[in-house]
Design an enzyme around this catalytic site. Structure first.
Site, PDB file in Angstrom:
ATOM      1  N   HIS A  37       0.820  -1.208   0.000  1.00  0.00           N
ATOM      2  CA  HIS A  37       0.000   0.000   0.000  1.00  0.00           C
ATOM      3  C   HIS A  37       0.854   1.259   0.000  1.00  0.00           C
ATOM      4  O   HIS A  37       0.365   2.334   0.335  1.00  0.00           O
ATOM      5  CB  HIS A  37      -0.903   0.010   1.244  1.00  0.00           C
ATOM      6  CG  HIS A  37      -1.899  -1.103   1.252  1.00  0.00           C
ATOM      7  ND1 HIS A  37      -2.160  -1.884   2.348  1.00  0.00           N
ATOM      8  CD2 HIS A  37      -2.694  -1.589   0.267  1.00  0.00           C
ATOM      9  CE1 HIS A  37      -3.074  -2.784   2.050  1.00  0.00           C
ATOM     10  NE2 HIS A  37      -3.417  -2.633   0.792  1.00  0.00           N
ATOM     11  N   HIS A  38       2.134   1.134  -0.344  1.00  0.00           N
ATOM     12  CA  HIS A  38       2.989   2.337  -0.285  1.00  0.00           C
ATOM     13  C   HIS A  38       2.544   3.366  -1.312  1.00  0.00           C
ATOM     14  O   HIS A  38       2.859   4.542  -1.199  1.00  0.00           O
ATOM     15  CB  HIS A  38       4.465   1.975  -0.477  1.00  0.00           C
ATOM     16  CG  HIS A  38       4.812   1.599  -1.882  1.00  0.00           C
ATOM     17  ND1 HIS A  38       4.372   0.439  -2.470  1.00  0.00           N
ATOM     18  CD2 HIS A  38       5.545   2.241  -2.827  1.00  0.00           C
ATOM     19  CE1 HIS A  38       4.829   0.386  -3.718  1.00  0.00           C
ATOM     20  NE2 HIS A  38       5.537   1.465  -3.950  1.00  0.00           N
ATOM     21  N   ARG A  39       1.824   2.901  -2.329  1.00  0.00           N
ATOM     22  CA  ARG A  39       1.179   3.808  -3.285  1.00  0.00           C
ATOM     23  C   ARG A  39      -0.214   3.272  -3.542  1.00  0.00           C
ATOM     24  O   ARG A  39      -0.402   2.053  -3.595  1.00  0.00           O
ATOM     25  CB  ARG A  39       1.959   3.845  -4.593  1.00  0.00           C
ATOM     26  CG  ARG A  39       3.293   4.545  -4.437  1.00  0.00           C
ATOM     27  CD  ARG A  39       3.663   5.218  -5.739  1.00  0.00           C
ATOM     28  NE  ARG A  39       4.931   5.903  -5.603  1.00  0.00           N
ATOM     29  CZ  ARG A  39       5.222   7.005  -6.269  1.00  0.00           C
ATOM     30  NH1 ARG A  39       4.343   7.538  -7.086  1.00  0.00           N
ATOM     31  NH2 ARG A  39       6.393   7.588  -6.129  1.00  0.00           N
ATOM     32  N   LYS A  88      -2.808  -2.358  -7.783  1.00  0.00           N
ATOM     33  CA  LYS A  88      -3.161  -2.698  -9.166  1.00  0.00           C
ATOM     34  C   LYS A  88      -2.665  -4.077  -9.516  1.00  0.00           C
ATOM     35  O   LYS A  88      -1.550  -4.453  -9.158  1.00  0.00           O
ATOM     36  CB  LYS A  88      -2.473  -1.664 -10.090  1.00  0.00           C
ATOM     37  CG  LYS A  88      -2.839  -1.765 -11.522  1.00  0.00           C
ATOM     38  CD  LYS A  88      -3.925  -0.772 -11.878  1.00  0.00           C
ATOM     39  CE  LYS A  88      -4.490  -0.980 -13.258  1.00  0.00           C
ATOM     40  NZ  LYS A  88      -5.304  -2.178 -13.402  1.00  0.00           N
ATOM     41  N   LYS A 136       7.066  -4.572 -10.461  1.00  0.00           N
ATOM     42  CA  LYS A 136       6.835  -4.204 -11.859  1.00  0.00           C
ATOM     43  C   LYS A 136       6.450  -2.726 -11.969  1.00  0.00           C
ATOM     44  O   LYS A 136       7.000  -1.990 -12.783  1.00  0.00           O
ATOM     45  CB  LYS A 136       5.683  -5.076 -12.364  1.00  0.00           C
ATOM     46  CG  LYS A 136       5.520  -5.169 -13.845  1.00  0.00           C
ATOM     47  CD  LYS A 136       4.376  -6.133 -14.192  1.00  0.00           C
ATOM     48  CE  LYS A 136       4.679  -7.557 -13.767  1.00  0.00           C
ATOM     49  NZ  LYS A 136       3.629  -8.495 -14.225  1.00  0.00           N
ATOM     50  N   LYS A 142      -3.146  -8.645  -6.855  1.00  0.00           N
ATOM     51  CA  LYS A 142      -3.544  -9.665  -7.838  1.00  0.00           C
ATOM     52  C   LYS A 142      -4.785 -10.380  -7.342  1.00  0.00           C
ATOM     53  O   LYS A 142      -4.994 -10.498  -6.129  1.00  0.00           O
ATOM     54  CB  LYS A 142      -2.416 -10.690  -8.024  1.00  0.00           C
ATOM     55  CG  LYS A 142      -2.451 -11.403  -9.358  1.00  0.00           C
ATOM     56  CD  LYS A 142      -1.860 -10.533 -10.442  1.00  0.00           C
ATOM     57  CE  LYS A 142      -1.877 -11.207 -11.781  1.00  0.00           C
ATOM     58  NZ  LYS A 142      -1.052 -10.455 -12.747  1.00  0.00           N
ATOM     59  N   SER A 166      -2.523   0.113 -18.743  1.00  0.00           N
ATOM     60  CA  SER A 166      -3.623   0.187 -17.774  1.00  0.00           C
ATOM     61  C   SER A 166      -3.569   1.514 -17.023  1.00  0.00           C
ATOM     62  O   SER A 166      -4.603   2.123 -16.734  1.00  0.00           O
ATOM     63  CB  SER A 166      -3.522  -0.963 -16.761  1.00  0.00           C
ATOM     64  OG  SER A 166      -4.151  -2.107 -17.267  1.00  0.00           O
TER      65      SER A 166
HETATM   66  P1  NAD Z   1      -4.280 -16.236 -21.735  1.00  0.00           P
HETATM   67  O1  NAD Z   1      -5.266 -17.003 -20.924  1.00  0.00           O
HETATM   68  O2  NAD Z   1      -4.797 -15.261 -22.731  1.00  0.00           O
HETATM   69  O3  NAD Z   1      -3.309 -17.233 -22.535  1.00  0.00           O
HETATM   70  C1  NAD Z   1      -2.517 -18.223 -21.956  1.00  0.00           C
HETATM   71  C2  NAD Z   1      -2.357 -19.350 -22.966  1.00  0.00           C
HETATM   72  O4  NAD Z   1      -1.429 -20.309 -22.468  1.00  0.00           O
HETATM   73  C3  NAD Z   1      -3.673 -20.097 -23.247  1.00  0.00           C
HETATM   74  O5  NAD Z   1      -3.930 -20.096 -24.633  1.00  0.00           O
HETATM   75  C4  NAD Z   1      -3.406 -21.502 -22.696  1.00  0.00           C
HETATM   76  O6  NAD Z   1      -4.068 -22.515 -23.431  1.00  0.00           O
HETATM   77  C5  NAD Z   1      -1.887 -21.613 -22.824  1.00  0.00           C
HETATM   78  N1  NAD Z   1      -1.293 -22.610 -21.939  1.00  0.00           N
HETATM   79  C6  NAD Z   1      -1.592 -22.891 -20.651  1.00  0.00           C
HETATM   80  N2  NAD Z   1      -0.820 -23.888 -20.174  1.00  0.00           N
HETATM   81  C7  NAD Z   1      -0.007 -24.248 -21.197  1.00  0.00           C
HETATM   82  C8  NAD Z   1       1.010 -25.227 -21.340  1.00  0.00           C
HETATM   83  N3  NAD Z   1       1.351 -26.031 -20.326  1.00  0.00           N
HETATM   84  N4  NAD Z   1       1.644 -25.326 -22.523  1.00  0.00           N
HETATM   85  C9  NAD Z   1       1.319 -24.518 -23.565  1.00  0.00           C
HETATM   86  N5  NAD Z   1       0.353 -23.564 -23.490  1.00  0.00           N
HETATM   87  C10 NAD Z   1      -0.304 -23.447 -22.322  1.00  0.00           C
HETATM   88  O7  NAD Z   1      -3.326 -15.543 -20.672  1.00  0.00           O
HETATM   89  P2  NAD Z   1      -2.418 -14.258 -20.867  1.00  0.00           P
HETATM   90  O8  NAD Z   1      -3.201 -13.074 -20.427  1.00  0.00           O
HETATM   91  O9  NAD Z   1      -1.797 -14.276 -22.211  1.00  0.00           O
HETATM   92  O10 NAD Z   1      -1.319 -14.505 -19.738  1.00  0.00           O
HETATM   93  C11 NAD Z   1      -0.197 -15.340 -19.944  1.00  0.00           C
HETATM   94  C12 NAD Z   1       0.883 -15.008 -18.941  1.00  0.00           C
HETATM   95  O11 NAD Z   1       1.232 -13.619 -19.061  1.00  0.00           O
HETATM   96  C13 NAD Z   1       0.488 -15.202 -17.474  1.00  0.00           C
HETATM   97  O12 NAD Z   1       1.625 -15.595 -16.738  1.00  0.00           O
HETATM   98  C14 NAD Z   1       0.084 -13.803 -17.034  1.00  0.00           C
HETATM   99  O13 NAD Z   1       0.202 -13.616 -15.637  1.00  0.00           O
HETATM  100  C15 NAD Z   1       1.093 -12.967 -17.804  1.00  0.00           C
HETATM  101  N6  NAD Z   1       0.690 -11.567 -17.996  1.00  0.00           N
HETATM  102  C16 NAD Z   1      -0.462 -11.237 -18.619  1.00  0.00           C
HETATM  103  C17 NAD Z   1      -0.794  -9.898 -18.796  1.00  0.00           C
HETATM  104  C18 NAD Z   1      -2.022  -9.459 -19.555  1.00  0.00           C
HETATM  105  O14 NAD Z   1      -2.160  -8.248 -19.812  1.00  0.00           O
HETATM  106  N7  NAD Z   1      -2.907 -10.331 -19.961  1.00  0.00           N
HETATM  107  C19 NAD Z   1       0.053  -8.897 -18.294  1.00  0.00           C
HETATM  108  C20 NAD Z   1       1.241  -9.267 -17.656  1.00  0.00           C
HETATM  109  C21 NAD Z   1       1.541 -10.605 -17.528  1.00  0.00           C
END
Ligand code: NAD
Length: 473
Positions: A65-67, A71, A95, A107, A364
């Protein structure tokens, strides 16, 4: 006892934290305050699915909660558990600090497999989860602002906003309670692609330093580099498409739930997405061959490996097989701390998650600002820019006696639209932040990896915030 992947994830985050903490002069008590999760809310609620009630397990963790607001995205996955959400919330704090986004980290996680439910059922679950957050003051434009993550997207964010607005009728800033909304529902252009685009800028930036490329034995620049991607969801697909279309990279391997495909000639990601939409699988994509073992995507020789699915995918057991020169952590925590030691010894460069995938939270932040200002970016200056540039181009025409063609003139005199400003802000953030992290590594001779440098960069900024707040004078 075998540890679960999720336990290793939270442990890995803390191990990396401790490693970096040694390079700072932050007092022990303050370090502990930065490291721990401030609020952990575990909830269970019933949702009627068909004729039965299901009790759904869910979380929201506010790491720092420092800011304010805090998010972080909301994950829908059957693997969700408290430690995983705590790890993800912690990463959000670091991040935000790295990319100078003035938020604390948070989260959310809902333990459901989205594939098991239809849209109406998912809407019920999302709305009910939002109600729980409202009840406990875990959501609000100045409190805690969720966003999409694994298993969620703009559709879920629209349901969250609608639920929040219903309970907070007349709140003028309600639209800023969540980001990643559809563009026509108080969202911002460029948010959907933002994380993948940010990963692309991160890789491009890393490859722009001649001396760093030389140390890895590769030529500078992304053009012609080979890439393998795990996870063709939001982040993986945009990273692949933009790296191909704007960077000239060649994606030679893609791994998804149904298996891994490989093609040395390159796989067009847009075509692969169309193919998967049509056939329900990536297997059989023309010109590609399927690997016998899905997990062997890590073994494909390539320049850049992009894990974009889930945490702990590269672990002690398979790290030795990695043949890439660079790993760009598009996913959060895809490499365990044990695996990282092996990879670093092999001379592989890791672009760490807390920087590489920060494009999502950056855009965002822009969306949140847009919602609070109640105005689209570019509305005030677009026409002014166009008129000024038009006057300059007309003067050049007059002075040189030449006429510039209509198309060229349109290009030269274009005022910035919202999407132009979002991409420009994102590119600048990713370029500047990479430079800052690299500088930490250059200045501190004992730091040999980008993750530790990124952590040190984040910890110093967060510690300063605490000191400025007067909490740790
Ligand atoms: P998403 O649900 O859109 O896509 C993830 C994909 O990975 C899916 O298509 C799924 O079928 C596939 N998958 C799952 N397990 C798998 C495996 N063992 N082998 C191969 N494919 C597999 O999710 P996303 O939003 O793209 O998020 C993916 C990663 O990125 C997560 O770690 C998330 O925390 C991170 N992330 C996402 C965002 C965002 O804006 N969406 C931002 C920062 C970080």
């Amino acid at each position: 006892m075998m540890e679960s992947k999720q336990t290793r994830f939270y442990e890995s985050v803390n191990r990396n934290f401790n490693k970096a903490a040694e390079f700072t002069s932050i007092p022990k008590g303050l370090l502990e305050q930065i490291r721990v999760c401030n609020s952990v809310y575990q909830m269970k609620f019933p949702v009627k699915i068909g004729n039965q009630y299901e009790v759904i397990e869910a979380y929201r963790v506010q790491h720092s909660h420092h800011r304010l607001p805090t998010k972080g995205g909301i994950r829908f996955s059957h693997l969700v558990n408290q430690e995983e959400v705590m790890a993800l919330a912690s990463l959000m704090t670091y991040k935000c600090a790295i990319v100078d986004v003035p938020f604390g980290g948070a989260k959310g996680g809902v333990k459901v497999s989205p594939r098991k439910y239809n849209a109406l059922q998912l809407e019920k679950i999302t709305r009910r989860y939002t109600t729980e957050l409202i009840r406990k003051n875990f959501i609000g434009p100045g409190l805690d602002v969720p966003a999409p993550d694994y298993g969620t997207g703009a559709r879920e964010m629209a349901w969250i906003l609608d639920t929040y607005s219903t309970f907070n009728h007349g709140e003028i800033d309600a639209a800023a309670c969540v980001t990643g909304k559809p563009e026509n529902q108080s969202g911002i252009r460029g948010r959907t692609e933002a994380t993948g685009r940010g990963v692309y800028y991160a890789i491009r930036q890393m490859l722009s330093y001649e001396e760093d490329c030389k140390a890895l034995g590769i030529e500078p620049g992304l053009e012609g580099k080979t890439m393998v991607i795990q996870g063709l969801g939001n982040v993986g697909s945009y990273t692949g498409m933009i790296s191909q279309d704007e960077g000239g990279a060649s994606v030679i391997g893609v791994s998804e739930i149904e298996g891994t495909i490989y093609s040395p000639e390159g796989i067009d990601i847009q075509q692969l997405l169309n193919y998967r939409k049509d056939k329900g699988t990536i297997i059989g994509f023309p010109g590609s061959k399927k690997l016998d073992v899905r997990e062997d995507w890590v073994k494909i020789p390539c320049d850049i490996l992009v894990p974009a699915a889930l945490e702990s995918q590269i672990h002690k057991g398979n790290a030795k097989s990695v043949k890439a020169k660079v790993i760009a952590e598009a996913a959060n925590g895809p490499i365990t701390a044990d695996a990282e030691e092996i990879l670093l010894k092999k001379g592989i460069l890791i672009i760490p998650d807390m920087y590489a995938n920060a494009g999502g939270v950056t855009v965002s932040y822009f969306e949140w600002l847009k919602n609070l200002s109640h105005m689209r970016f570019g509305r005030m200056e677009k026409r002014f820019q166009h008129n000024s540039l038009y006057a300059i181009v007309s003067m050049v025409e007059r002075l040189t006696g030449t006429t510039i063609g209509d198309r060229e003139k349109d290009l030269l005199t274009k005022g910035a639209e919202e999407i132009d400003l979002v991409r420009s802000g994102l590119e600048d953030t990713m370029v500047t932040s990479y430079h800052n992290i690299r500088e930490v590594m250059k200045r501190r001779k004992k730091i040999h990896d980008l993750r530790t440098a990124a952590f040190v960069n984040a910890l110093d900024k967060i510690a300063n915030d605490y000191i400025r707040l007067g909490i740790f004078p």
